[in-house]
Design an enzyme around this catalytic site. Sequence first.
Site, PDB file in Angstrom:
ATOM      1  N   SER A 252      75.465 -29.321  56.148  1.00  0.00           N
ATOM      2  CA  SER A 252      76.817 -29.667  55.686  1.00  0.00           C
ATOM      3  C   SER A 252      77.741 -28.461  55.511  1.00  0.00           C
ATOM      4  CB  SER A 252      76.752 -30.490  54.391  1.00  0.00           C
ATOM      5  OG  SER A 252      76.103 -31.724  54.636  1.00  0.00           O
TER       6      SER A 252
ATOM      7  N   GLY B 246      73.813 -33.348  57.306  1.00  0.00           N
ATOM      8  CA  GLY B 246      74.614 -34.527  57.639  1.00  0.00           C
ATOM      9  C   GLY B 246      74.967 -35.393  56.436  1.00  0.00           C
TER      10      GLY B 246
ATOM     11  N   ASN C 201      74.960 -26.449  66.489  1.00  0.00           N
ATOM     12  CA  ASN C 201      73.993 -27.410  67.027  1.00  0.00           C
ATOM     13  C   ASN C 201      74.735 -28.722  67.256  1.00  0.00           C
ATOM     14  OD1 ASN C 201      71.920 -29.167  67.549  1.00  0.00           O
ATOM     15  ND2 ASN C 201      70.936 -28.976  65.541  1.00  0.00           N
TER      16      ASN C 201
ATOM     17  N   GLU D 256      67.230 -25.028  56.393  1.00  0.00           N
ATOM     18  CA  GLU D 256      68.043 -26.239  56.359  1.00  0.00           C
ATOM     19  C   GLU D 256      67.380 -27.263  55.442  1.00  0.00           C
ATOM     20  OE1 GLU D 256      70.638 -26.542  60.169  1.00  0.00           O
ATOM     21  OE2 GLU D 256      68.758 -27.554  60.544  1.00  0.00           O
TER      22      GLU D 256
ATOM     23  N   GLU E 298      65.054 -32.911  62.335  1.00  0.00           N
ATOM     24  CA  GLU E 298      65.166 -34.186  63.069  1.00  0.00           C
ATOM     25  C   GLU E 298      64.043 -34.317  64.091  1.00  0.00           C
ATOM     26  OE1 GLU E 298      69.250 -33.541  64.091  1.00  0.00           O
ATOM     27  OE2 GLU E 298      69.785 -33.806  61.979  1.00  0.00           O
TER      28      GLU E 298
ATOM     29  N   HIS F  71      63.602 -28.157  64.256  1.00  0.00           N
ATOM     30  CA  HIS F  71      64.646 -28.835  63.482  1.00  0.00           C
ATOM     31  C   HIS F  71      64.034 -30.035  62.767  1.00  0.00           C
ATOM     32  CE1 HIS F  71      68.280 -30.948  62.384  1.00  0.00           C
ATOM     33  NE2 HIS F  71      68.917 -29.803  62.562  1.00  0.00           N
TER      34      HIS F  71
ATOM     35  N   LYS G 193      73.670 -31.320  68.569  1.00  0.00           N
ATOM     36  CA  LYS G 193      72.774 -32.483  68.488  1.00  0.00           C
ATOM     37  C   LYS G 193      73.054 -33.427  69.657  1.00  0.00           C
ATOM     38  CE  LYS G 193      72.349 -31.727  63.569  1.00  0.00           C
ATOM     39  NZ  LYS G 193      72.103 -32.263  62.230  1.00  0.00           N
TER      40      LYS G 193
HETATM   41  P1  13P Z   1      75.313 -30.721  59.518  1.00  0.00           P
HETATM   42  O1  13P Z   1      76.106 -29.450  59.541  1.00  0.00           O
HETATM   43  O2  13P Z   1      75.971 -31.829  60.296  1.00  0.00           O
HETATM   44  O3  13P Z   1      74.898 -31.104  58.154  1.00  0.00           O
HETATM   45  O4  13P Z   1      73.955 -30.410  60.336  1.00  0.00           O
HETATM   46  C1  13P Z   1      73.237 -29.287  60.025  1.00  0.00           C
HETATM   47  C2  13P Z   1      72.169 -29.111  61.036  1.00  0.00           C
HETATM   48  O5  13P Z   1      71.216 -29.882  61.077  1.00  0.00           O
HETATM   49  C3  13P Z   1      72.277 -28.021  62.006  1.00  0.00           C
HETATM   50  O6  13P Z   1      71.113 -27.867  62.734  1.00  0.00           O
END
Ligand code: 13P
Length: 257
Positions: free
Chosen positions: A215, A175, A9, A169, A99, A97, A11
């Site tokens: 992560s 992150g 992803n 997640e 976010e 997600h 993002k």
């Molecule tokens: P990170 O791997 O940067 O922690 O992000 C995970 C994520 O949100 C994947 O959708």
Amino acid sequence: MRKFIVAGNWKMNTTVPEGELLANEIQTKIWHYDRDKFQLIVAPPYTHLATVGQILDSDRVKLGAQNLFWEEKGAYTGEVSAAMLKSIDVEYVIIGHSERRKYFNESDEILLKKVQIALNYNLTPIFCIGEQLEQREANEHFDVIKSQLENVILRLSAEQLSKVIIAYEPVWAIGTGKVATPEQAQEIHHFIRQLISEKFSSNLANDLTILYGGSCKPNNVAGLFEKPDIDGGLIGGASLKADDFLEIFKILIDKKS
Ligand code: 13P
């Protein structure tokens, strides 16, 4: 049969030329693997999908989107439809997600509509769930996961559900560099499979792919991928480096072969 997957992803990262470079590097370095059992997916931003799709050989790297709108078409300025994604050979779409739940107030009701339109257009949803830090600290994580599933995924038919990928997640691991322990993740993945087994069947639950995200890095995924209910990863930051991303996929293949 259950499929083992690593999905990247991206993002809201990379310009289009940077994304092309990244896709080219992935395409150059990816090897032939057993496609009945494993799958590598990248989900770049909307603006990159068409060009990245042309760079990647879909036999080896599949294309995913990070979002879609729940209506077929019409006066929805700024939105992107399932048909639009399909028309440029997108095959997967991330839905729910954390976010998007957080910054765009995407509710379970909205997410159900998104999952349904994706399935209607033969796009495979990668449906994300996960608890926040306070919820884990209050020992509410099982309840949160249960309700996120009950309000969306468990409302689908068995046939629909068999086409969905679930990604666990934990929000506190996204992150932050703070990865869930293999035991913490396995416990939730097992719980998810159990809920699906109770509502549908153990066969359906067994065949389902459940990814872990939060992560993931080449140095911490081995323990996660060793767990019986963790079928791969949804990778954020580490998917922006071709070598790290492919190393994670290599570890998955090694652990599940
Ligand atoms: P990170 O791997 O940067 O922690 O992000 C995970 C994520 O949100 C994947 O959708």
